[in-house]
Motif scaffolding. Structure first.
Motif, mmCIF file in Angstrom:
data_model
loop_
_atom_site.group_PDB
_atom_site.id
_atom_site.type_symbol
_atom_site.label_atom_id
_atom_site.label_comp_id
_atom_site.label_asym_id
_atom_site.label_seq_id
_atom_site.Cartn_x
_atom_site.Cartn_y
_atom_site.Cartn_z
ATOM 1 N N GLU A 178 21.938 -41.053 5.118
ATOM 2 C CA GLU A 178 22.000 -42.083 6.164
ATOM 3 C C GLU A 178 21.597 -43.450 5.626
ATOM 4 N N GLU A 181 24.313 -44.910 3.448
ATOM 5 C CA GLU A 181 25.475 -45.323 4.237
ATOM 6 C C GLU A 181 25.152 -46.443 5.210
ATOM 7 N N ARG A 183 23.102 -46.327 7.744
ATOM 8 C CA ARG A 183 22.850 -45.864 9.111
ATOM 9 C C ARG A 183 21.353 -45.739 9.361
ATOM 10 N N LEU A 184 20.962 -45.780 10.645
ATOM 11 C CA LEU A 184 19.557 -45.703 11.019
ATOM 12 C C LEU A 184 19.082 -44.242 10.939
ATOM 13 N N GLN A 221 11.976 -46.964 15.413
ATOM 14 C CA GLN A 221 13.357 -47.431 15.281
ATOM 15 C C GLN A 221 13.397 -48.871 14.800
ATOM 16 N N ASN A 225 14.933 -50.068 11.157
ATOM 17 C CA ASN A 225 16.076 -50.969 11.247
ATOM 18 C C ASN A 225 15.834 -52.287 10.517
#
Length: 277
Positions: A178, A181, A183-184, A221, A225
């Motif tokens: 992830e 790529e 992604r989170l 999160q 991020n």
């Protein structure tokens, strides 16, 4: 309305021990050491404090905690307990109310009061209810999480099975994919910490940690991020995994603490919440 045979036998035995102890004490004029009898240390004794119900609570709670009264045992009536303890029914009633509020007793309609078994889910729900009220206090919750997860990592380094290690590693593999790529990696991050908690072989610890993780999901999160947040978390997770796999509880605990304090460093304390460096 009749107590179970086991509960009645325990209480009758304790009352008899009290009577014998009282007679010996009156004859000798000195205190009798309850430890002299294998059961006397748990005996119910006539209460003489100003707040009589506190002694009632202490004695009944001691019997439950020691296992002399087990889950499912029915207590005698208020009148019977008052007679055995040499206190008023009002004191007994207040003590039973407190023990019921603490979850140690449960009232069954038309039957009476019974000793209640405390399940893991109930213990966790009590803490979860408190943490939900304090969810705006990020650093306070993080402190709880650090204490829990340090212990989880320490225990995992000693107790983790091959299956546990595979579960932790699987979460890292997904997290790496992830991050690469772009992604989170929130779910894989959660999976890693849950697997670490499960490897501690402590159900209460694992479930409580899971509750805390849920309360911190929004803040986690935000950090994942941020610039390089996912890469940093992945690097720290890998180091924790290696310490657990190498069976080094001290290093696993230290690395987990450092990992979580990284979260604290990105947060501005509210109301000057004191941090221990």
């Amino acid at each position: 309305m009749v107590p179970t045979t086991r509960a009645r036998a325990v209480l009758e035995r304790l009352v008899e021990l009290n009577r014998i102890s009282g007679e010996l004490a009156s004859r000798s004029g000195v205190e009798v050491d309850d430890e002299a009898d294998g059961d006397a240390g748990l005996a119910l004794t006539p209460v003489r404090r100003r707040r009589l119900y506190e002694d009632v609570v202490q004695q009944l709670q001691g019997l439950i905690a020691s296992g002399r009264l087990e889950p499912g045992d029915q207590l005698p009536t208020e009148r019977a307990l008052a007679d055995q303890l040499a206190v008023s029914r009002a004191s007994v009633r207040e003590a039973l109310r407190i023990l019921e509020a603490r979850g140690m007793l449960e009232a069954r309609a038309g039957q009476g009061l019974f000793v209640r078994g405390r399940r893991t889910e109930e213990i966790v729900s009590i803490l979860a209810a408190y943490l939900m009220r304090e969810r705006e206090s990020f650093l306070e919750v993080l402190d709880v999480r650090e204490a829990l997860e340090r212990k989880a990592a320490e225990r995992a380094a000693v107790l983790a099975t091959n299956k546990d290690l595979e579960a932790i590693k699987a979460a890292l593999v997904v997290m790496q994919e992830e991050v690469l790529e772009g992604r989170l990696p929130l779910e894989s991050d959660t999976a890693f910490h849950r697997a670490l908690g499960a490897a501690s072989r402590n159900e209460v610890l694992s479930q409580t940690l899971d509750t805390v993780l849920g309360l911190m999901s929004q803040r986690r999160q935000e950090i994942l991020n941020s610039d390089y947040g996912g890469i940093l978390m992945l690097h720290q997770h890998v180091n924790i995994y290696r310490a657990v796999k190498n069976r080094d509880p001290a290093v696993a605990s230290q690395l987990t603490s450092a990992h979580l304090r990284e979260l604290a460093a990105t947060h501005r304390p509210r109301s000057g919440y004191p941090r221990i460096s």
